[in-house]
Design a protein around this motif. Structure first.
Motif, mmCIF file in Angstrom:
data_model
loop_
_atom_site.group_PDB
_atom_site.id
_atom_site.type_symbol
_atom_site.label_atom_id
_atom_site.label_comp_id
_atom_site.label_asym_id
_atom_site.label_seq_id
_atom_site.Cartn_x
_atom_site.Cartn_y
_atom_site.Cartn_z
ATOM 1 N N ARG A 1 -3.255 2.588 9.204
ATOM 2 C CA ARG A 1 -4.327 1.671 9.588
ATOM 3 C C ARG A 1 -3.899 0.719 10.711
ATOM 4 N N SER A 2 -2.724 0.145 10.587
ATOM 5 C CA SER A 2 -2.271 -0.805 11.618
ATOM 6 C C SER A 2 -2.085 -0.103 12.966
ATOM 7 N N CYS B 1 -0.387 -3.228 8.175
ATOM 8 C CA CYS B 1 -0.914 -2.648 6.950
ATOM 9 C C CYS B 1 0.271 -2.535 5.987
ATOM 10 N N ASN C 1 -7.675 3.720 3.516
ATOM 11 C CA ASN C 1 -6.269 4.090 3.616
ATOM 12 C C ASN C 1 -6.060 5.603 3.537
ATOM 13 N N ARG D 1 -5.020 -4.348 5.624
ATOM 14 C CA ARG D 1 -4.846 -3.595 4.377
ATOM 15 C C ARG D 1 -6.150 -3.410 3.611
#
Length: 290
Positions: free
Chosen positions: A256-257, A250, A191, A187
């Motif tokens: 993002r993940s 995330c 983003n 995180r």
């Protein structure tokens, strides 16, 4: 076709051994009456190669049928199949202790005396032990050490073939995957959610991956993540682990993940590891097409 007969003293670890053999890719059957071995071989032949390694647990629990084992082994060998005998043993003191801990009766103990049952079993298994291909004394072995011993004896080819690595992305707001072995929080990375024209895409889309990875922090983190997992995986393999779940999260599990999981997955695949990529929360909500 390769057959391994798992036998030995009651309480010496045959149940643990058969679990290990399953992890090594053997098709396992516990307490098969020896007289049925030839019929079982025919069933395996009908699998058309799907079953090529078999482990059969055969011991004195078979009672009167146990005496058929020697004739069945001769018949099996005469058909040209490779056949080995793994004999598990342990000291009398250790066996007695294990029976007392589990509060189970020895199968050959008629009056409840564990020591008497062990003596009878040793006499009955003496000839079979002399025929054994491998004899493993489990007196001082932990379950993990027994598994390592079996891997050393029966593992064929690349040992990484027995470890499956699951790389999965997820969103923290939907909860951490319960089967995770390693969890990484991304995180802190740039983003795409705050870029309106990117918000509805996911890390499966090239434009999202380019946005996330167009950052020195993302590149450095992905490199360090790969270095860490590359360091850990051989140790997990040595421990005997056959499944490793790496979860990368995330906030929502879409951008993002997914991107970092994608990068790690392909790097591990390039190293020859059996790797499966999943995105638990990527499909939640609407998504535009790239």
């Amino acid at each position: 076709m390769k057959f391994v007969i798992i036998t030995g003293m009651s309480g010496a670890g045959k149940s643990q051994a058969v679990k290990c053999m399953e992890d090594l890719g053997f098709y396992c059957v516990d307490n098969l009456p020896p007289i049925l071995i030839s019929k079982f071989v025919e069933l395996c032949r009908q699998s058309q190669g799907d079953i090529d390694k078999v482990a059969l647990v055969i011991d004195i629990r078979g009672g009167m049928f146990f005496d058929d084992l020697f004739a069945s082994l001769d018949s099996l060998k005469s058909t040209g199949h490779q056949c080995e005998i793994m004999f598990l043993d342990a000291s009398d003191e250790s066996l007695i202790k294990r029976f007392k801990e589990t509060r189970r009766k020895h199968p050959l103990s008629t009056d409840g005396g564990i020591g008497d049952g062990i003596n009878k079993e040793r006499q009955r298994l003496k000839e079979l032990k002399e025929m054994a291909t491998n004899i493993i004394d489990t007196t001082r072995l932990t379950p993990g050490q027994l598994k390592e011993e079996l891997r050393n004896i029966y593992l064929e080819g690349n040992e990484t073939d027995n470890l499956i690595i699951y790389v999965t992305s997820f969103g923290f707001k939907h909860g951490i995957p319960l089967d995770s072995d390693l969890v990484f929080d991304v995180r802190f990375l740039p983003n795409p959610y705050y870029i309106e024209e990117l918000r509805d895409f996911t890390g499966k889309d090239k434009k999202i991956r380019e946005f996330v990875m167009n950052s020195p922090i993302s590149i450095e983190f992905s490199n360090k993540l790969y270095e860490l997992t590359s360091f850990l995986i051989p140790h997990y393999i040595k421990e005997g682990k056959n499944q490793l779940v790496i979860s990368i999260g995330c906030t929502g599990g879409k951008h993002r993940s997914v991107t970092i999981a994608h990068v790690l997955y392909y790097r591990l695949k390039e190293e020859g590891y059996r790797t499966i990529l999943t995105h638990r929360d990527e499909s939640l909500g609407e998504r535009k097409k790239d």
